[in-house]
Scaffold this motif. Sequence first.
Motif, PDB file in Angstrom:
ATOM      1  N   UNK A   1       0.941  -1.180   0.235  1.00 40.32           N
ATOM      2  CA  UNK A   1      -0.248  -0.255   0.085  1.00 40.32           C
ATOM      3  C   UNK A   1       0.958   1.347  -0.130  1.00 40.32           C
ATOM      4  N   UNK A   2       2.106   1.270   0.887  1.00 42.42           N
ATOM      5  CA  UNK A   2       2.578   2.263   0.917  1.00 42.42           C
ATOM      6  C   UNK A   2       3.357   2.494  -0.535  1.00 42.42           C
ATOM      7  N   UNK A   3       4.029   1.319  -0.816  1.00 40.88           N
ATOM      8  CA  UNK A   3       4.204   1.653  -2.518  1.00 40.88           C
ATOM      9  C   UNK A   3       3.545   2.098  -3.307  1.00 40.88           C
ATOM     10  N   UNK A   4       2.353   2.134  -3.019  1.00 37.50           N
ATOM     11  CA  UNK A   4       0.887   2.734  -4.406  1.00 37.50           C
ATOM     12  C   UNK A   4       0.757   3.832  -3.999  1.00 37.50           C
ATOM     13  N   UNK A   5       0.812   4.446  -2.919  1.00 42.16           N
ATOM     14  CA  UNK A   5       0.926   5.600  -2.615  1.00 42.16           C
ATOM     15  C   UNK A   5       1.737   5.904  -3.054  1.00 42.16           C
ATOM     16  N   UNK A   6       3.258   6.082  -3.061  1.00 46.42           N
ATOM     17  CA  UNK A   6       4.346   6.452  -3.037  1.00 46.42           C
ATOM     18  C   UNK A   6       3.879   7.021  -4.632  1.00 46.42           C
ATOM     19  N   UNK A   7       4.151   5.549  -5.711  1.00 44.96           N
ATOM     20  CA  UNK A   7       3.687   6.027  -6.973  1.00 44.96           C
ATOM     21  C   UNK A   7       2.712   6.315  -7.540  1.00 44.96           C
ATOM     22  N   UNK A   8       1.613   7.099  -6.620  1.00 45.42           N
ATOM     23  CA  UNK A   8       0.593   7.801  -7.255  1.00 45.42           C
ATOM     24  C   UNK A   8       0.800   8.698  -6.565  1.00 45.42           C
ATOM     25  N   UNK A   9       1.734   9.746  -6.042  1.00 41.85           N
ATOM     26  CA  UNK A   9       2.341  10.890  -5.515  1.00 41.85           C
ATOM     27  C   UNK A   9       3.170  11.013  -6.498  1.00 41.85           C
ATOM     28  N   UNK A  10       4.106   9.971  -7.041  1.00 43.54           N
ATOM     29  CA  UNK A  10       4.704  11.172  -8.078  1.00 43.54           C
ATOM     30  C   UNK A  10       3.891  10.634  -9.333  1.00 43.54           C
ATOM     31  N   UNK A  11       2.884  10.074  -9.707  1.00 42.81           N
ATOM     32  CA  UNK A  11       2.069  10.646 -10.801  1.00 42.81           C
ATOM     33  C   UNK A  11       1.468  11.743 -11.349  1.00 42.81           C
ATOM     34  N   UNK A  12       0.697  11.587  -8.950  1.00 44.47           N
ATOM     35  CA  UNK A  12       0.496  13.290  -9.410  1.00 44.47           C
ATOM     36  C   UNK A  12       0.922  14.183  -9.262  1.00 44.47           C
ATOM     37  N   UNK A  13       2.517  14.380  -8.937  1.00 44.23           N
ATOM     38  CA  UNK A  13       3.223  16.065  -8.736  1.00 44.23           C
ATOM     39  C   UNK A  13       3.204  15.808 -10.157  1.00 44.23           C
ATOM     40  N   UNK A  14       3.799  14.625 -11.549  1.00 49.94           N
ATOM     41  CA  UNK A  14       3.849  14.878 -13.151  1.00 49.94           C
ATOM     42  C   UNK A  14       2.864  15.664 -13.642  1.00 49.94           C
ATOM     43  N   UNK A  15       1.330  15.295 -13.245  1.00 51.88           N
ATOM     44  CA  UNK A  15       0.858  15.856 -13.879  1.00 51.88           C
ATOM     45  C   UNK A  15       0.076  17.078 -12.797  1.00 51.88           C
ATOM     46  N   UNK A  16       0.038  17.196 -11.907  1.00 53.83           N
ATOM     47  CA  UNK A  16       0.518  18.893 -11.588  1.00 53.83           C
ATOM     48  C   UNK A  16       1.596  19.487 -12.295  1.00 53.83           C
ATOM     49  N   UNK A  17       2.403  19.139 -12.742  1.00 58.81           N
ATOM     50  CA  UNK A  17       3.740  19.828 -13.542  1.00 58.81           C
ATOM     51  C   UNK A  17       2.845  20.304 -15.369  1.00 58.81           C
ATOM     52  N   UNK A  18       2.583  18.934 -15.647  1.00 55.43           N
ATOM     53  CA  UNK A  18       2.212  19.180 -16.930  1.00 55.43           C
ATOM     54  C   UNK A  18       0.895  20.284 -16.874  1.00 55.43           C
ATOM     55  N   UNK A  19      -0.036  20.530 -15.798  1.00 56.33           N
ATOM     56  CA  UNK A  19      -1.328  21.439 -15.809  1.00 56.33           C
ATOM     57  C   UNK A  19      -0.397  22.654 -15.488  1.00 56.33           C
ATOM     58  N   UNK A  20       0.496  22.661 -14.681  1.00 49.84           N
ATOM     59  CA  UNK A  20       1.097  23.935 -14.962  1.00 49.84           C
ATOM     60  C   UNK A  20       2.090  24.475 -16.135  1.00 49.84           C
ATOM     61  N   UNK A  21       2.914  24.107 -16.583  1.00 50.09           N
ATOM     62  CA  UNK A  21       3.122  24.294 -17.809  1.00 50.09           C
ATOM     63  C   UNK A  21       1.581  24.198 -18.746  1.00 50.09           C
ATOM     64  N   UNK A  22       0.288  24.246 -18.961  1.00 46.52           N
ATOM     65  CA  UNK A  22      -0.525  24.293 -19.756  1.00 46.52           C
ATOM     66  C   UNK A  22      -0.681  25.849 -19.315  1.00 46.52           C
TER      67      UNK A  22
END
Length: 322
Positions: free
Chosen positions: A62-83
């Motif tokens: 569960x911790x590894x899954x949450x960490x992966x989701x946080x990493x994906x969320x961080x990437x999406x935030x960066x993409x939305x910030x660029x847009x």
Amino acid sequence: MAKVKYYYDADTLSYRKIAVKKSAYLKKTVFGIFAVFLIAFIGFILFSQFIMSPNERALKRENEHLKLNYELLSKRIEENAEILAQIQERDDNIYRTYFEANPIPEEQRKAGFGGVNRYKHLDGYDNSKMITKITKDVDVLSKQMVVQSKSLDEIVALAKEKEEMLASIPAIQPVKNEDLKRMASGYGMRIHPILKYRKMHKGMDFTAPVGTPIYATGNGTVIRAQRSSSFGNVVYIDHGYGYKTIYAHMSKIKTRKGKKVKRGDLIGYVGNTGLSAAAHLHYEVHKNDRPVNPIYFYYGDLSPEEFKAMQKAADIEGQSYD
């Protein structure tokens, strides 16, 4: 079977059997048991580092899954910030420039957070640094989106105002081309046909048969529709934004004071009333209560060639019709 141990006795010159005391035997036994438990405990600790219980394995997944989701969320935030950055650039350099609005200040767009540590409650966890960064990025992005949303609301309001302004500014001829005989007199110093001296002609004269329709050249409100001694039957329209138009010497008025009109609405007919030498329409455009040359307000009707021909005729000094 335990081994029997002997020692050499020099007094008797013989080997004698070593007798083991019960206390020593007990101590040895206890020490052995303790050593066994100690080894077992150390082994359990080491073993537990590599072999986890089902609950521990589930928590780790569960911790590894949450960490992966946080990493994906961080990437999406960066993409939305660029847009969002691209939208902000278009907003400042295109939209706001077109509508003559000041760009949003950079310090207002950089939506920082000062003061106390608002993310202190996120400290103390294994991934506190990552969670704090993502939370802060989301807060900054959210605030920038609010700023941009308000800016776009302002742009929409400016666009509506611009659309209304473009519809209000005079932009067509008050008499259609096919109904005209000719453009009789332009803007400038002209000889008055009745007074017979040079005076400023503040508008343009269009000759046309009596009864030819006259149209409002832009959206506005009729502020005067009556007969005068010099203009005869005359209509004044206030278009807003500092613009007014005058339509004089009508044979008949087809509107009334206070009426809202649209560009192209019928407001009267060509006539020969007031101080007029022949049937024609005298047309004026005023900006901030000062007359301006109407020839620059026909861009909704004339082709470049027609505009050049009208400009040439308007420049000829002669006698006006009023």
